[in-house]
Design an enzyme around this catalytic site. Structure first.
Site, PDB file in Angstrom:
ATOM      1  N   SER A 180      74.080 -40.026 -11.164  1.00 13.81           N
ATOM      2  CA  SER A 180      74.714 -40.736 -10.056  1.00 13.81           C
ATOM      3  C   SER A 180      74.558 -42.249 -10.111  1.00 13.81           C
ATOM      4  CB  SER A 180      74.193 -40.207  -8.733  1.00 13.81           C
ATOM      5  OG  SER A 180      72.793 -40.299  -8.690  1.00 13.81           O
ATOM      6  N   HIS A 208      78.333 -34.311  -9.452  1.00 16.19           N
ATOM      7  CA  HIS A 208      79.363 -35.337  -9.681  1.00 16.19           C
ATOM      8  C   HIS A 208      80.423 -34.914 -10.694  1.00 16.19           C
ATOM      9  CE1 HIS A 208      77.708 -38.569  -7.262  1.00 16.19           C
ATOM     10  NE2 HIS A 208      76.510 -38.201  -7.677  1.00 16.19           N
ATOM     11  N   LYS A 237      81.513 -33.637  -2.876  1.00 14.13           N
ATOM     12  CA  LYS A 237      81.982 -34.813  -3.633  1.00 14.13           C
ATOM     13  C   LYS A 237      83.473 -34.623  -3.959  1.00 14.13           C
ATOM     14  CE  LYS A 237      77.521 -36.445  -4.239  1.00 14.13           C
ATOM     15  NZ  LYS A 237      76.219 -35.936  -4.618  1.00 14.13           N
TER      16      LYS A 237
HETATM   17  C1  LIG Z   1      74.971 -35.557  -3.957  1.00 16.51           C
HETATM   18  C2  LIG Z   1      74.096 -34.814  -4.849  1.00 16.51           C
HETATM   19  C3  LIG Z   1      73.375 -33.697  -4.413  1.00 16.51           C
HETATM   20  C4  LIG Z   1      73.354 -33.280  -2.974  1.00 16.51           C
HETATM   21  O1  LIG Z   1      74.520 -32.621  -2.596  1.00 16.51           O
HETATM   22  P1  LIG Z   1      74.827 -32.482  -1.036  1.00 16.51           P
HETATM   23  O2  LIG Z   1      75.853 -31.393  -0.975  1.00 16.51           O
HETATM   24  O3  LIG Z   1      75.323 -33.783  -0.566  1.00 16.51           O
HETATM   25  O4  LIG Z   1      73.559 -32.081  -0.377  1.00 16.51           O
HETATM   26  C5  LIG Z   1      72.620 -33.009  -5.338  1.00 16.51           C
HETATM   27  N1  LIG Z   1      72.556 -33.404  -6.621  1.00 16.51           N
HETATM   28  C6  LIG Z   1      73.217 -34.482  -7.083  1.00 16.51           C
HETATM   29  C7  LIG Z   1      73.116 -34.863  -8.513  1.00 16.51           C
HETATM   30  C8  LIG Z   1      73.999 -35.225  -6.209  1.00 16.51           C
HETATM   31  O5  LIG Z   1      74.627 -36.314  -6.652  1.00 16.51           O
END
Ligand SMILES: *Cc1c(COP(=O)(O)O)cnc(C)c1O
Length: 389
Positions: A180, A208, A237
């Site tokens: 990220s 992602h 996402k």
């Molecule tokens: C955003 C994210 C999460 C968390 O996901 P949510 O559904 O927002 O709780 C977990 N792992 C990674 C790598 C992320 O970027």
């Protein structure tokens, strides 16, 4: 009052370290152009990579089911919260990820914590990439297995640590699919090779990459043509809704349903959100067009910034980190962008290493060429103004 005094002291330290966080209010739906704290901004920091969060078809799907099933799900999946929509969505996710089965969690965070706290046992070891997401780190902390951290996507280091871990009962490698803060893609093909060689299981968190990487948007596994033991993902996402999931074998899903505490003791997702997510996955599977638009935007931004003389990190993903270096400079850069109506945050240590403060841009399929060109113009003029290019 005593508690508040102590908390305020601690908050002072947070502020002194430059780590104080606060809200900004979005006054409009998630679109490329939004009103933020009352001011119009073009947003280059959202995770809504395919513009689905405000898509009419998702809204319609949610609305229809909302009227039929109500707002809340009223219980955990194993009590009164399970509906046809949960089942339909899980079957859809399994087909999408090409696995036998899938299980919904209320968020990706809870899916990671649920898997890592239940699957590896005492006497096992988890090998975790240095830059893994906070929810993976917390999952490792809750696990009774030991955790060993390897350097970010460093296959030599991973191999050494796997060798050292041969005396453990079992080895689990856990990695983000797309990172990220760096926009790097984990070399899943190599990780799978090492796992085979050293008898380890692979857990990939495709938050992602889901909807983004691979011909059908199936994620990192599809991109590399591999089948990790456990695929974790989020609907929050590119899919544009809310919720997390695990995809894998029938046995894995049955095990998690019986042992993952963040599944068992958690209220089920609302059926309306399941319906919206189902509609989103149909769109993702059926139309390559959004992904093509997304990647043409990614390439345009990345190539142009490199041509201007910027250091841009990462692979070809929607996350485009532009390295500024010094923290103060990065903050100044983000402020100048905002004054010009562009919303993209400065990311500083300890989130990223010292001297690698950056502007973290994300692009999506709905950014128009005018918006992309304007972003590039701003990077050109602000870069000159601040003597960075
Ligand atoms: C955003 C994210 C999460 C968390 O996901 P949510 O559904 O927002 O709780 C977990 N792992 C990674 C790598 C992320 O970027």
């Amino acid at each position: 009052m005593v508690l508040d005094n102590w908390l305020n002291q601690r908050l002072e330290k947070t502020k002194e370290a430059g780590l104080y966080r606060k809200f900004r209010t979005m006054n409009t739906a998630p679109l490329p152009e939004m009103v933020i704290d009352g001011r119009k901004q073009i947003v280059f920091s959202a995770n809504n990579y395919l513009g689905l969060a405000n898509d009419e078809r998702l809204i319609y799907a949610a609305e229809t089911v909302l009227h039929e099933f109500g707002v809340g799900s009223s219980g955990s999946r194993l009590t009164t919260g399970h509906t046809d929509w949960h089942q339909k969505l899980e079957e859809k996710i399994a087909r999408f990820k090409r696995t036998q089965a899938a299980l919904l969690f209320s968020s990706g965070f809870l899916a990671n914590v649920g898997v890592l706290s239940s699957l590896p046992e005492k006497g096992d070891v988890i090998l975790s990439d240095q830059y893994n997401h906070a929810s993976i780190i917390d999952g490792c902390r809750l696990s009774k297995a030991d955790t060993v951290v390897y350097n970010h996507i460093d296959m030599k280091d991973l191999e050494e640590k796997l060798k050292e871990a041969l005396s453990y009962n079992r080895r689990f490698i856990v990695t983000d699919g797309v990172y990220s803060m760096d926009g790097t893609i984990a070399p899943l093909d190599q990780i799978m090779g090492l796992a085979k060689q050293y008898d380890a299981y692979v857990i990939v968190d495709d938050a992602h990459a889901t909807g983004v990487l691979g011909e059908r948007g199936g994620g990192t596994s599809e991109y590399f043509g591999v089948h990790p033991d456990v695929v974790i993902g989020t609907l929050s996402k590119a899919v544009g809704t809310e919720g997390g999931f695990v995809a894998g074998s029938t046995a894995l899903i049955d095990f998690l349903l019986n042992h993952a505490r963040t599944f068992i003791f958690q209220t089920a997702m609302p059926p309306s959100i399941c319906a919206a997510s189902y509609a989103a996955l149909e769109i993702i599977e059926e139309s390559k067009e959004k992904r093509q638009l997304l990647f043409s935007n990614i390439k345009k931004v990345k190539n142009s910034l490199i041509e201007m003389g910027y250091t841009v990190k990462g692979d070809l993903t929607p996350i485009i980190p532009v390295i500024i270096g010094d923290s103060q400079d990065a903050v100044r850069f983000a402020e100048r962008l905002q004054e010009n109506g562009i919303y993209a945050p400065a990311i500083r240590p300890p989130t990223v290493p010292n001297g690698e403060s950056r502007i973290r841009l994300t692009v999506n399929s709905d950014h128009s060429s005018e918006q992309i060109n304007y972003l590039l113009e701003c990077f050109h003029s602000i870069g000159k103004e601040l003597n960075m290019i």
